[in-house]
Design a protein around this motif. Sequence first.
Motif: not given
Lengths: 388, 566
Positions: A182-185, A203, A289, A291, A294
């Motif tokens: 994920t972008q966050e990860k 992502p 996967w 958006p 997810p």
Amino acid sequence: MPRLDNLKLRASWGKLGNNAVGDYATQLMYERRTYVFDGNAVPGAGISAIVNDVLTWESTTMTNIGLDLSAFKGRLNLSADVFDKLTDDILIRASIPGVFGRLEAPYTNAGKVRNRGLEAEVSWKGTVWNDFRYGVSANYSFVRNKVLKYQGDVASYSGQRILLEGYGIYDYYVREVDCIATQEKIDRMLADGYVFYPSTPQPGDFIYKDQQKEGEVGYKIIDDGDRVIKGHSYPSHFFGLTLNAGWKGIDFSMMFSGVAGISQYLNSTWYTNVVRNGSVINKKFLGAWSPDNPGSKIPALTTNDGGRNTANNDFWLQDASYVKLRNLTLGYTFPEKWTSPFISRARIYFTGENLLTFTRFEGLDPENGSASNYPNMSRYIFGVSITF
Amino acid sequence: MKNKIFRFFLPAAAILILGACKGFLDTTPEDGIGSLEMWTTAEHADLGVAGAYSPVKCFQIGSDPYNPAGCISSNAMTDTYTKYAFAWGTGFDDTGCRYFCNNSATTGYGVFSNKWLADYTGVQYCNLALDNLPRMQNVLKEEVYNNYLGEVHFLRALYYFDLLTFYSGHKTQDPGVPLYTAMPDYDNAYRPRSTPADVRRVMIEDLEEAAERLPWRSYEKGRANRCAALVLLGKVYLYAGNFARAAEVFSGVVSENDRAAEPYSLYSNYAELFLQKGEDNDESVFVIDCVNTYGNGSRLDLLYSNRSANCAGTNTSIPTKELVDFYLNADGTKYDGSTPDWTNRDAVNRFFAGRDPRLDASIIRPFGLFVGKDNVTYEYRAPYDSKTSPYACLRSNHSSNTNYCWRKFCNQGNETTIRRHSGIDIPVIRWADVLLLYAEAVNESSGPSAEVFDALDKVRRRAKMPVVSRQGDQAAVRQLIRDERVYELAGEGHLYADWQRWFAHSDNDFDYESLTNQSILGYDGVPLALTQVSVRNFTRRNWRYAIPQSEIDVNPALVQSEGWGN
């Protein structure tokens, strides 16, 4: 043991030689190499291979201990073997460094491989209710291969597979998928100092496990150095089951067989997250996967993967164990009194081959390698057999 | 290497059958003919020396002469590693340069292994020849003996120069490459990198001996010669930053040329240098001779040319807007960035007529004309249109885009009858390059002088450009020379190595952001729709190639190039 008809203990030992390479493998060869001078292509010569002039034969030493048993008037038969097959001085093309140039590597007596295992077969045949005949026969073998000697710490590679001392022949050597990015990860890992090869995931891409711990070379570098040996490319277990029965003119038989403990690497134009113009892909990838999806474990579809998800990894490595119904036959032989004197025997039958496959492998045929290979056919035969 | 049990001997026995198509020889009894015999007759020496040249052009992979990837003959493609060109992926890009361009290559990619293998094949062929030729002094005529020994020494230095350039860099702090001055046996093959200084020592010895033994001009086109050996020697010093020695060597080259019976000189017509008709000129110092027969030609035609050419080229390398905008105006002033109305033929033609003529000679720009297949004259209009007047539209392989196309190395009309085997020669060293290297060495060593400006003037005059003003300090003249190299040599495979010479891997002045990582634009400033590549995304690792993964796998003594993982 009054009903024991036969009991035999066997032991054998043998040694065989094998000249597995072509002739002249001990000679250096010059090949034609052309170059142009003054507008004319002129012949030149350059060596094309390195040779080894101390080649010897491969040898195979086979040791075997077995037991044969027959009982109940031959209705029970059992045979079991333990074997050890040691092949030494295996002729292998050694890896040579590229500093020799683009030369063919020489054969060397470099390898030593052990195959150890056991085989057992048991069968029972009997009759009940006077005229119902039946038989059951099962076999099982277990084989483990191990490379005892090859090139020390130096491995050879063949696609996703590795040949290395201490492991099975061409075991798989792949990265382990940790999770879908994920972008966050990604941001968190980048901030943490991670470096990714071939490139930073986006992502929906795989994030691979970092196999190194703090302080080790390669820590926080996600690359091919994170590959691990995982999965065999040859089966460990082989098994089969044959059943047959007969009643009056009716005969019936079926045969199952299968293997277990084998993996296949399944990543082809048909089984991939990389969409190409005009290619057909497995519908599993509809669940890739995105958006909107997810939670998926399948990497995002892309036209330009750049090796981020198709780098050799265990997502594409599947258990290729299977059980197949190889054969089923049902027949009926007409009583002789109906057909004589003109016909001595008449039988109608149905035979099916390769009818059912039980497997978790998602390619077309677990027996037949990667997804694009043509699968084994199923055949249905209805027949009439008449003997005059 | 752990297993010391193998022992590989060179030539137990080997023979060569010349007429054999497949190459594999030996249908006569093998015990009678050994590799010692290979190097006993004059004919065998001919074969061995020609063989030592062969990896320069095209190491055939199997029987496939289509794939010259990684050879020195393909180095022109590496201009795509600078902002002046870009490699656009097509299935025909065997060089794999596009993966380096968009930085998606991993250490297992062919772009790294092909050059490694090609150059080391050359090194070992040379080593074998150098092992054996000295025993043949009595067999060969003295002149032939000297030539052969000189040529092979030159070639070995050429291969090592190429290896240092791509896998290391030539400066003291660079990591170097493994060094073999004789074909090693198996146990001794696993060596670490030798320092650039060690490799340089071998190159210098090789080139000095080559210069000693060879005549000033090639005795046959395509052969090495004394001038080529000295120029390469000068480059060895220049790349190492030894400007005084470089200036000395290049000054020697220029003055020896002035005295020579057959001196090198600039060919009058710049555009024709890269066409069939300008091939045989006095400018070529060391050239890869190409002929339009199967396996003996140049691949550049296919990689550079366009769909309307007889070879149906693939525009795998494209010149960038940065390069086109970099050319000066015809009066020698800097181009100010103003653009014409791109739909107005006359305005566009006037615009380009007002620029350095080398632009039109090197690059096909909008409304530029090109004589393509069946001698039809095409006009380049991008995106492609179907109009036929006044000319049919030239089609680039990216025809919906507004990219520029190369003109250099592209055959005209039906000159290339066998696709991918173009007959246009590939210059490795040409006199204009020598003059600019000479100017660079002298300017770096002792600052601007009359010789420096004379050399620049010669290059400018031939290009029909005004000469430079004879003013400016060392730094200003340095920039003049560097810029001139781009105008003069664009597309010929010098530019990536030039950057490596001008900057250092550790040099923080080498700012990839501004030097390479621009988005790839069409002539109209619109980013190209790059389907197989992304914009350039170089990091410091792109300074040099990775050592091929297969090599790292088998040789634990090798340290991977910085930034390429382990």
